[in-house]
Write a protein that holds these residues in place. Structure first.
Motif, PDB file in Angstrom:
ATOM      1  N   LEU A   1       0.865  -1.194   0.000  1.00  0.00           N
ATOM      2  CA  LEU A   1       0.000   0.000   0.000  1.00  0.00           C
ATOM      3  C   LEU A   1       0.895   1.234   0.000  1.00  0.00           C
ATOM      4  CD1 LEU A   1      -2.690  -1.041   2.643  1.00  0.00           C
ATOM      5  CD2 LEU A   1      -2.803  -1.265   0.160  1.00  0.00           C
ATOM      6  N   ARG A   2       1.292   1.686  -1.198  1.00  0.00           N
ATOM      7  CA  ARG A   2       2.336   2.707  -1.293  1.00  0.00           C
ATOM      8  C   ARG A   2       1.916   3.978  -2.021  1.00  0.00           C
ATOM      9  NH1 ARG A   2       7.204  -1.032  -0.500  1.00  0.00           N
ATOM     10  NH2 ARG A   2       8.567   0.748  -0.318  1.00  0.00           N
ATOM     11  N   ALA A   3       0.654   4.187  -2.237  1.00  0.00           N
ATOM     12  CA  ALA A   3       0.217   5.383  -2.969  1.00  0.00           C
ATOM     13  C   ALA A   3       0.484   6.645  -2.145  1.00  0.00           C
ATOM     14  CB  ALA A   3      -1.262   5.285  -3.321  1.00  0.00           C
ATOM     15  N   VAL A   4       0.889   7.696  -2.841  1.00  0.00           N
ATOM     16  CA  VAL A   4       1.110   9.008  -2.216  1.00  0.00           C
ATOM     17  C   VAL A   4       0.461  10.043  -3.131  1.00  0.00           C
ATOM     18  CG1 VAL A   4       2.801  10.703  -1.429  1.00  0.00           C
ATOM     19  CG2 VAL A   4       3.320   8.251  -1.242  1.00  0.00           C
TER      20      VAL A   4
ATOM     21  N   ALA B   1      -1.580  15.777   1.803  1.00  0.00           N
ATOM     22  CA  ALA B   1      -1.313  14.575   1.016  1.00  0.00           C
ATOM     23  C   ALA B   1      -2.004  13.407   1.702  1.00  0.00           C
ATOM     24  CB  ALA B   1       0.184  14.308   0.923  1.00  0.00           C
ATOM     25  N   TRP B   2      -2.577  12.514   0.910  1.00  0.00           N
ATOM     26  CA  TRP B   2      -3.070  11.240   1.419  1.00  0.00           C
ATOM     27  C   TRP B   2      -1.989  10.210   1.122  1.00  0.00           C
ATOM     28  CZ3 TRP B   2      -6.749   9.823   4.640  1.00  0.00           C
ATOM     29  CH2 TRP B   2      -7.837  10.681   4.865  1.00  0.00           C
ATOM     30  N   ILE B   3      -1.542   9.508   2.152  1.00  0.00           N
ATOM     31  CA  ILE B   3      -0.401   8.598   2.021  1.00  0.00           C
ATOM     32  C   ILE B   3      -0.798   7.223   2.557  1.00  0.00           C
ATOM     33  CG2 ILE B   3       1.982   8.174   2.717  1.00  0.00           C
ATOM     34  CD1 ILE B   3       2.072  11.260   3.322  1.00  0.00           C
ATOM     35  N   GLN B   4      -0.648   6.198   1.722  1.00  0.00           N
ATOM     36  CA  GLN B   4      -0.896   4.848   2.210  1.00  0.00           C
ATOM     37  C   GLN B   4       0.235   4.444   3.147  1.00  0.00           C
ATOM     38  OE1 GLN B   4      -1.617   2.592  -1.479  1.00  0.00           O
ATOM     39  NE2 GLN B   4      -3.691   2.254  -0.707  1.00  0.00           N
ATOM     40  N   VAL B   5      -0.101   3.603   4.118  1.00  0.00           N
ATOM     41  CA  VAL B   5       0.827   3.311   5.210  1.00  0.00           C
ATOM     42  C   VAL B   5       2.065   2.525   4.789  1.00  0.00           C
ATOM     43  CG1 VAL B   5      -0.953   3.473   6.974  1.00  0.00           C
ATOM     44  CG2 VAL B   5      -0.492   1.261   5.893  1.00  0.00           C
ATOM     45  N   GLY B   6       2.047   1.872   3.644  1.00  0.00           N
ATOM     46  CA  GLY B   6       3.211   1.124   3.198  1.00  0.00           C
ATOM     47  C   GLY B   6       4.253   1.955   2.488  1.00  0.00           C
ATOM     48  N   ALA B   7       3.913   3.187   2.136  1.00  0.00           N
ATOM     49  CA  ALA B   7       4.883   4.071   1.481  1.00  0.00           C
ATOM     50  C   ALA B   7       6.024   4.363   2.445  1.00  0.00           C
ATOM     51  CB  ALA B   7       4.214   5.373   1.055  1.00  0.00           C
ATOM     52  N   THR B   8       7.215   4.503   1.914  1.00  0.00           N
ATOM     53  CA  THR B   8       8.359   4.839   2.766  1.00  0.00           C
ATOM     54  C   THR B   8       8.491   6.353   2.884  1.00  0.00           C
ATOM     55  OG1 THR B   8       9.942   4.881   0.937  1.00  0.00           O
ATOM     56  CG2 THR B   8       9.579   2.748   2.039  1.00  0.00           C
ATOM     57  N   ILE B   9       9.223   6.779   3.900  1.00  0.00           N
ATOM     58  CA  ILE B   9       9.471   8.206   4.091  1.00  0.00           C
ATOM     59  C   ILE B   9      10.134   8.794   2.840  1.00  0.00           C
ATOM     60  CG2 ILE B   9      10.742   9.903   5.479  1.00  0.00           C
ATOM     61  CD1 ILE B   9       8.420   8.610   6.950  1.00  0.00           C
ATOM     62  N   GLY B  10      11.078   8.068   2.254  1.00  0.00           N
ATOM     63  CA  GLY B  10      11.747   8.537   1.044  1.00  0.00           C
ATOM     64  C   GLY B  10      10.785   8.739  -0.098  1.00  0.00           C
ATOM     65  N   GLU B  11       9.832   7.824  -0.269  1.00  0.00           N
ATOM     66  CA  GLU B  11       8.837   7.957  -1.332  1.00  0.00           C
ATOM     67  C   GLU B  11       7.956   9.179  -1.101  1.00  0.00           C
ATOM     68  OE1 GLU B  11       8.349   3.276  -2.599  1.00  0.00           O
ATOM     69  OE2 GLU B  11       7.198   4.028  -0.888  1.00  0.00           O
ATOM     70  N   VAL B  12       7.592   9.415   0.152  1.00  0.00           N
ATOM     71  CA  VAL B  12       6.774  10.592   0.473  1.00  0.00           C
ATOM     72  C   VAL B  12       7.532  11.877   0.152  1.00  0.00           C
ATOM     73  CG1 VAL B  12       5.660  11.895   2.332  1.00  0.00           C
ATOM     74  CG2 VAL B  12       5.426   9.400   2.225  1.00  0.00           C
TER      75      VAL B  12
ATOM     76  N   LEU C   1      -4.723   2.179   7.083  1.00  0.00           N
ATOM     77  CA  LEU C   1      -4.577   2.112   5.622  1.00  0.00           C
ATOM     78  C   LEU C   1      -3.983   3.388   5.055  1.00  0.00           C
ATOM     79  CD1 LEU C   1      -8.086   0.617   4.735  1.00  0.00           C
ATOM     80  CD2 LEU C   1      -5.918  -0.614   5.021  1.00  0.00           C
ATOM     81  N   TRP C   2      -4.461   4.529   5.516  1.00  0.00           N
ATOM     82  CA  TRP C   2      -4.051   5.832   4.969  1.00  0.00           C
ATOM     83  C   TRP C   2      -3.819   6.837   6.089  1.00  0.00           C
ATOM     84  CZ3 TRP C   2      -3.792   7.117  -0.318  1.00  0.00           C
ATOM     85  CH2 TRP C   2      -4.361   6.212  -1.209  1.00  0.00           C
ATOM     86  N   TRP C   3      -2.932   7.772   5.846  1.00  0.00           N
ATOM     87  CA  TRP C   3      -2.767   8.970   6.672  1.00  0.00           C
ATOM     88  C   TRP C   3      -2.998  10.185   5.784  1.00  0.00           C
ATOM     89  CZ3 TRP C   3      -2.465   8.294  11.683  1.00  0.00           C
ATOM     90  CH2 TRP C   3      -1.779   7.229  12.237  1.00  0.00           C
ATOM     91  N   LYS C   4      -3.636  11.208   6.333  1.00  0.00           N
ATOM     92  CA  LYS C   4      -3.718  12.499   5.623  1.00  0.00           C
ATOM     93  C   LYS C   4      -2.790  13.474   6.340  1.00  0.00           C
ATOM     94  CE  LYS C   4      -6.772  16.105   3.900  1.00  0.00           C
ATOM     95  NZ  LYS C   4      -8.124  16.676   3.864  1.00  0.00           N
TER      96      LYS C   4
END
Length: 203
Positions: free
Chosen positions: A93-96, A105-116, A200-203
């Motif tokens: 779950l890596r959508a940003v 930004a809506w960020i899926q919890v599997g995204a890494t800090i670097g991807e964000v 699942l997601w953070w805003k």
């Protein structure tokens, strides 16, 4: 004796002069590094450009735990609890989705800090998010632990800047901040989200 700062100024000056004078930025950069370094090894393997690399290749070049877990060596997926337990892998779950006009930004919890950080950079050169320095760390675990980072003195913890979330409760319902209530919303931002549901997601 020449000070390190004057050496750096000389290096930068030489680099800018040589860049203007000859063929390739990369070649000149490597020549400059070789001239001023006491290392004999080739620098080419350590230089990434759009021609020989991508963001993901660079991000993963030193990563030991590609799933984004909190533990660098990937050893955090264990439990000392003797009863049955489940581990839900959310690393896919890596959508940003960055909205610069709304400053969110809506960020899926599997995204890494670097991807964000990279997705924010793609949209703006002046926006950021106060999270950590470990770019391979997953956002889900980072924020549930408070999200300490280098900008926290000015902007607070990453968890302080979360506006909303999507969490699956024990009944399988996907809830937002309003539905879970302020007490639970406060608890998942620093109290370890795994105890309260599946984020699942953070805003």
């Amino acid at each position: 004796m020449v000070s390190p700062s004057s050496n750096l100024a000389t290096l930068i000056l030489l680099l800018s002069v040589s860049m203007a004078a000859s063929a390739s930025f990369e070649e000149n950069f490597v020549q400059c590094l070789s001239f001023y370094s006491d290392k004999a090894a080739s620098f080419y393997a350590s230089i990434y450009t759009p021609q020989n690399a991508s963001f993901n290749k660079i991000l993963e070049s030193s990563t030991q735990n590609l799933s984004g877990g909190h533990d660098y060596e990937g050893l955090s997926y264990v439990s000392e609890v003797e009863t049955h337990f489940i581990i839900v892998d959310l690393s896919k779950l890596r959508a940003v989705n960055v909205d610069i006009e709304d400053n969110t930004a809506w960020i899926q919890v599997g995204a890494t800090i670097g991807e964000v950080y990279y997705k924010i950079y793609e949209k703006s050169l002046v926006h950021g998010f106060p999270a950590g320095l470990c770019t391979i760390l997953g956002v889900g675990g980072h924020i549930t632990g408070g999200a300490y980072g280098s900008m926290m003195r000015k902007y607070g913890l990453g968890a302080d800047n979360v506006l909303d979330a999507r969490i699956v409760d024990a009944n399988g319902q996907i809830l937002d901040r309003e539905a879970v209530g302020e007490d639970l919303f406060w608890a998942i931002r620093g109290g370890g989200g795994a105890s309260f549901g599946i984020l699942l997601w953070w805003k």
